[in-house]
Design an enzyme around this catalytic site. Structure first.
Site, PDB file in Angstrom:
ATOM      1  N   ASP A 168       0.886  -0.270 -14.410  1.00 49.04           N
ATOM      2  CA  ASP A 168       1.733  -1.098 -13.389  1.00 49.04           C
ATOM      3  C   ASP A 168       2.247  -2.491 -13.564  1.00 49.04           C
ATOM      4  O   ASP A 168       3.121  -2.802 -13.478  1.00 49.04           O
ATOM      5  CB  ASP A 168       1.128  -0.985 -12.084  1.00 49.04           C
ATOM      6  CG  ASP A 168       0.631   0.935 -10.980  1.00 49.04           C
ATOM      7  OD1 ASP A 168       1.187   0.943 -11.471  1.00 49.04           O
ATOM      8  OD2 ASP A 168      -0.235   0.546 -10.520  1.00 49.04           O
ATOM      9  N   GLU A 184      -7.843  -6.379 -11.037  1.00 46.55           N
ATOM     10  CA  GLU A 184      -8.018  -5.222 -10.319  1.00 46.55           C
ATOM     11  C   GLU A 184      -9.646  -5.225 -10.722  1.00 46.55           C
ATOM     12  O   GLU A 184      -9.542  -4.059  -9.769  1.00 46.55           O
ATOM     13  CB  GLU A 184      -6.563  -4.244 -10.751  1.00 46.55           C
ATOM     14  CG  GLU A 184      -6.797  -3.500  -9.980  1.00 46.55           C
ATOM     15  CD  GLU A 184      -4.712  -3.225  -9.304  1.00 46.55           C
ATOM     16  OE1 GLU A 184      -4.696  -3.875  -9.374  1.00 46.55           O
ATOM     17  OE2 GLU A 184      -5.243  -2.388  -7.872  1.00 46.55           O
ATOM     18  N   GLY A 239       0.952  -0.961   0.011  1.00 45.04           N
ATOM     19  CA  GLY A 239       0.259   0.171   0.067  1.00 45.04           C
ATOM     20  C   GLY A 239       0.930   1.008   0.363  1.00 45.04           C
ATOM     21  O   GLY A 239       0.366   2.074   0.487  1.00 45.04           O
ATOM     22  N   ALA A 240       2.206   1.571  -0.622  1.00 47.00           N
ATOM     23  CA  ALA A 240       3.210   2.485   0.053  1.00 47.00           C
ATOM     24  C   ALA A 240       3.042   3.034  -1.930  1.00 47.00           C
ATOM     25  O   ALA A 240       3.772   3.988  -1.707  1.00 47.00           O
ATOM     26  CB  ALA A 240       4.842   1.988   0.009  1.00 47.00           C
ATOM     27  N   GLY A 241       2.442   2.406  -3.013  1.00 51.88           N
ATOM     28  CA  GLY A 241       2.418   2.995  -3.628  1.00 51.88           C
ATOM     29  C   GLY A 241       3.451   2.692  -4.988  1.00 51.88           C
ATOM     30  O   GLY A 241       3.790   3.042  -5.665  1.00 51.88           O
ATOM     31  N   LEU A 242       4.233   1.250  -3.645  1.00 48.05           N
ATOM     32  CA  LEU A 242       5.133   0.656  -5.218  1.00 48.05           C
ATOM     33  C   LEU A 242       4.363  -0.962  -5.665  1.00 48.05           C
ATOM     34  O   LEU A 242       5.202  -1.133  -6.500  1.00 48.05           O
ATOM     35  CB  LEU A 242       6.469   0.063  -4.429  1.00 48.05           C
ATOM     36  CG  LEU A 242       6.793   1.555  -3.386  1.00 48.05           C
ATOM     37  CD1 LEU A 242       8.302   1.115  -2.507  1.00 48.05           C
ATOM     38  CD2 LEU A 242       8.121   2.354  -4.956  1.00 48.05           C
ATOM     39  N   SER A 243       3.814  -0.313  -6.371  1.00 51.15           N
ATOM     40  CA  SER A 243       1.808  -1.791  -7.179  1.00 51.15           C
ATOM     41  C   SER A 243       2.389  -3.232  -6.335  1.00 51.15           C
ATOM     42  O   SER A 243       3.028  -3.555  -7.189  1.00 51.15           O
ATOM     43  CB  SER A 243       3.444  -1.498  -8.349  1.00 51.15           C
ATOM     44  OG  SER A 243       1.917  -2.189  -9.699  1.00 51.15           O
ATOM     45  N   SER A 244       2.576  -3.010  -4.656  1.00 48.01           N
ATOM     46  CA  SER A 244       2.040  -4.278  -4.658  1.00 48.01           C
ATOM     47  C   SER A 244       1.061  -5.098  -5.168  1.00 48.01           C
ATOM     48  O   SER A 244       1.675  -6.331  -5.572  1.00 48.01           O
ATOM     49  CB  SER A 244       2.334  -4.370  -3.131  1.00 48.01           C
ATOM     50  OG  SER A 244       0.822  -3.730  -2.810  1.00 48.01           O
ATOM     51  N   SER A 245       0.325  -4.992  -5.511  1.00 42.50           N
ATOM     52  CA  SER A 245      -1.392  -5.347  -5.980  1.00 42.50           C
ATOM     53  C   SER A 245      -0.799  -5.480  -7.268  1.00 42.50           C
ATOM     54  O   SER A 245      -1.633  -7.216  -7.137  1.00 42.50           O
ATOM     55  CB  SER A 245      -2.625  -4.903  -6.374  1.00 42.50           C
ATOM     56  OG  SER A 245      -2.309  -3.041  -6.548  1.00 42.50           O
TER      57      SER A 245
HETATM   58  C1  GLA Z   1      -1.830   3.477  -9.339  1.00 47.75           C
HETATM   59  C2  GLA Z   1      -3.171   3.160 -10.466  1.00 47.75           C
HETATM   60  C3  GLA Z   1      -1.916   3.127 -11.649  1.00 47.75           C
HETATM   61  C4  GLA Z   1      -1.149   5.258 -12.176  1.00 47.75           C
HETATM   62  C5  GLA Z   1      -1.046   5.142 -10.679  1.00 47.75           C
HETATM   63  C6  GLA Z   1      -1.044   7.014 -10.858  1.00 47.75           C
HETATM   64  O1  GLA Z   1      -0.887   2.811  -8.636  1.00 47.75           O
HETATM   65  O2  GLA Z   1      -2.931   1.834  -9.924  1.00 47.75           O
HETATM   66  O3  GLA Z   1      -2.601   3.156 -12.802  1.00 47.75           O
HETATM   67  O4  GLA Z   1      -2.703   5.456 -12.637  1.00 47.75           O
HETATM   68  O5  GLA Z   1      -1.986   5.110  -9.488  1.00 47.75           O
HETATM   69  O6  GLA Z   1       0.049   6.979 -12.080  1.00 47.75           O
END
Ligand code: GLA
Length: 416
Positions: free
Chosen positions: A201, A189, A151-157
């Site tokens: 991502d 997702e 959940g830190a914005g590093l694309s864990s999902s």
């Molecule tokens: C999230 C979304 C991405 C992108 C970013 C913002 O990480 O999963 O698809 O939209 O926000 O750049």
């Protein structure tokens, strides 16, 4: 950019490392060593990613410049002799035992609001895509772990979804390409978990290359790698440790606001297929037709698109300083126009701007908390870590986590 030909999903070679061995030990501790003759444990890895330019452009058809990082999700899979899917993670105690026939054979199941929704969503997508569906008698245990903050914005999902696709592809012998796994992750997702995310991502995770930024054109999915000199520059991530529960709703609201802006502005820009393609002059002429917030979102998207193309050109010429300036500008736009920043992120970016060793900094990911990405001169890591931690502590109560990355070993099966 030319369209790329599909890439085999199993092609990545990932060196064996001690951390993978530790994950296998944990697997046995959690699930026991007896596989009842059903098969051996296999291990898979998917990186996380940091986005350097092109914020909130992917779902607006713009260019994005993410880089996969050498941290990610580990997934151990062991076949079972029944038709069950057992799912657990090193991050929490709860686990699930689900029947493959129930999931894939009957009425479409609903997401439960749990972390394993991503795994179930990917399974459902692969089942729908497989000729005659998957073989539901071939159950498996899945054990997730890794070193990516959640959940830190590093694309864990996306990392979890892609590693699941790679593991299930191997288990069921589906012969998927990386693009197929990306599409399964996107379906999971958007259609199962319910976040209307863009394509950035899973592409960043799926096409990782050490020492390179992925330049992805979200209009037509064409991509190329652009090198960044890893001997001279290093990417740092400063995690504010702030996690916002409201992020999903706010994210979907931004997606809806951009769609609204496009429906109004596209009447005056017939050649534009996406908001990112609407000329800036059209926005200036018709801004008054939009609600104030919607106009701000549109301005961010249109200006960030132009900024990202300039940043791309600068990076291709090796001008990392110009690329870094574009990152600072992007942060301001995310803060003032897209309204997705928070004080903690702004503190870090402003501090980074004052440091000679830093070339660029901005919030990364969706925002509302999470991390700042910085590009700094190699060798300056430790002084920067100390200084940014002190500057942050002077203003905020929680302590940030600072990490430095050199690019990713990629997506695929780990040779044991
Ligand atoms: C999230 C979304 C991405 C992108 C970013 C913002 O990480 O999963 O698809 O939209 O926000 O750049």
């Amino acid at each position: 950019m030319a369209a790329q030909s599909p890439r085999a999903l199993s092609s990545a070679t990932i060196p064996h490392e001690a951390r993978f061995a530790a994950h296998l030990v944990e697997f046995v501790q959690r699930f026991g060593s007896d596989s009842a003759g059903a098969g051996e444990v296999r291990l898979f890895f998917a990186p996380g990613r940091v986005n350097l330019m092109g914020a909130h452009l992917d779902y607006n058809g713009g260019p994005v410049m993410p880089m996969a990082i050498d941290r990610g999700t580990f997934l151990a899979l062991r076949p079972r002799s029944d038709g069950q899917m057992r799912i657990a993670t090193s991050f929490e105690e709860t686990e699930a035992l689900l029947d493959l026939d129930d999931l894939c054979g009957g009425a479409a199941p609903l997401a439960e609001g749990c972390w394993w929704d991503y795994s179930v969503g990917v399974l459902l997508a692969l089942n729908a895509g497989a000729d005659g569906g998957i073989d539901c008698s071939r159950g498996f245990d899945l054990y997730y772990g890794g070193d990516l903050p959640i959940g830190a914005g590093l694309s864990s999902s996306a990392s979890v979804s892609l590693v699941t696709g790679a593991a299930l592809n191997a288990h069921f012998g589906l012969g998927l390409s990386v693009e197929d796994a990306i599409d399964a992750a996107l379906w999971a997702e958007r259609n199962f978990v319910g976040v209307m995310c863009g394509i950035m991502d899973p592409f960043a995770v799926g096409f990782a290359k050490p020492g390179s930024v992925l330049l992805l054109d979200c209009r037509d999915r064409s991509w190329e790698h652009v090198e960044i000199d890893a001997d001279k520059y290093i990417v740092g991530i400063i995690d504010t440790m702030v996690r916002r529960e409201l992020a999903k709703g706010e994210f979907n609201l931004r997606v809806a606001q951009c769609a609204e802006a496009f429906s109004v502005l596209s009447k005056h820009a017939p050649d534009a297929a996406f908001l990112s393609e609407v000329p800036l002059e059209v926005l200036c002429d018709h801004e008054a037709d939009l609600q104030a917030d919607v106009a701000k979102r549109a301005r961010h998207v249109i200006e960030e698109t132009l900024r990202t193309y300039e940043a791309r050109d600068a990076l291709k010429l090796g001008d990392v300083a110009a690329f870094g300036c574009a990152m600072f500008d992007a942060h301001e736009s995310l803060r003032d126009l897209y309204d997705v920043s928070i004080d903690e992120l702004n503190t870090i970016v402003e501090f980074a701007r004052s440091q000679e060793s830093v070339l660029g900094a901005r919030l990364t990911g969706a925002g509302f908390g999470g991390c700042v990405a910085v590009i700094l001169r190699a060798g300056a890591e430790e002084p920067f870590r100390e200084a940014v931690t002190a500057a942050y502590a002077a203003k905020h109560k929680n302590e940030p986590r600072v990490a430095f990355y050199r690019g990713s070993p990629g997506l695929g099966e780990v040779a044991l």
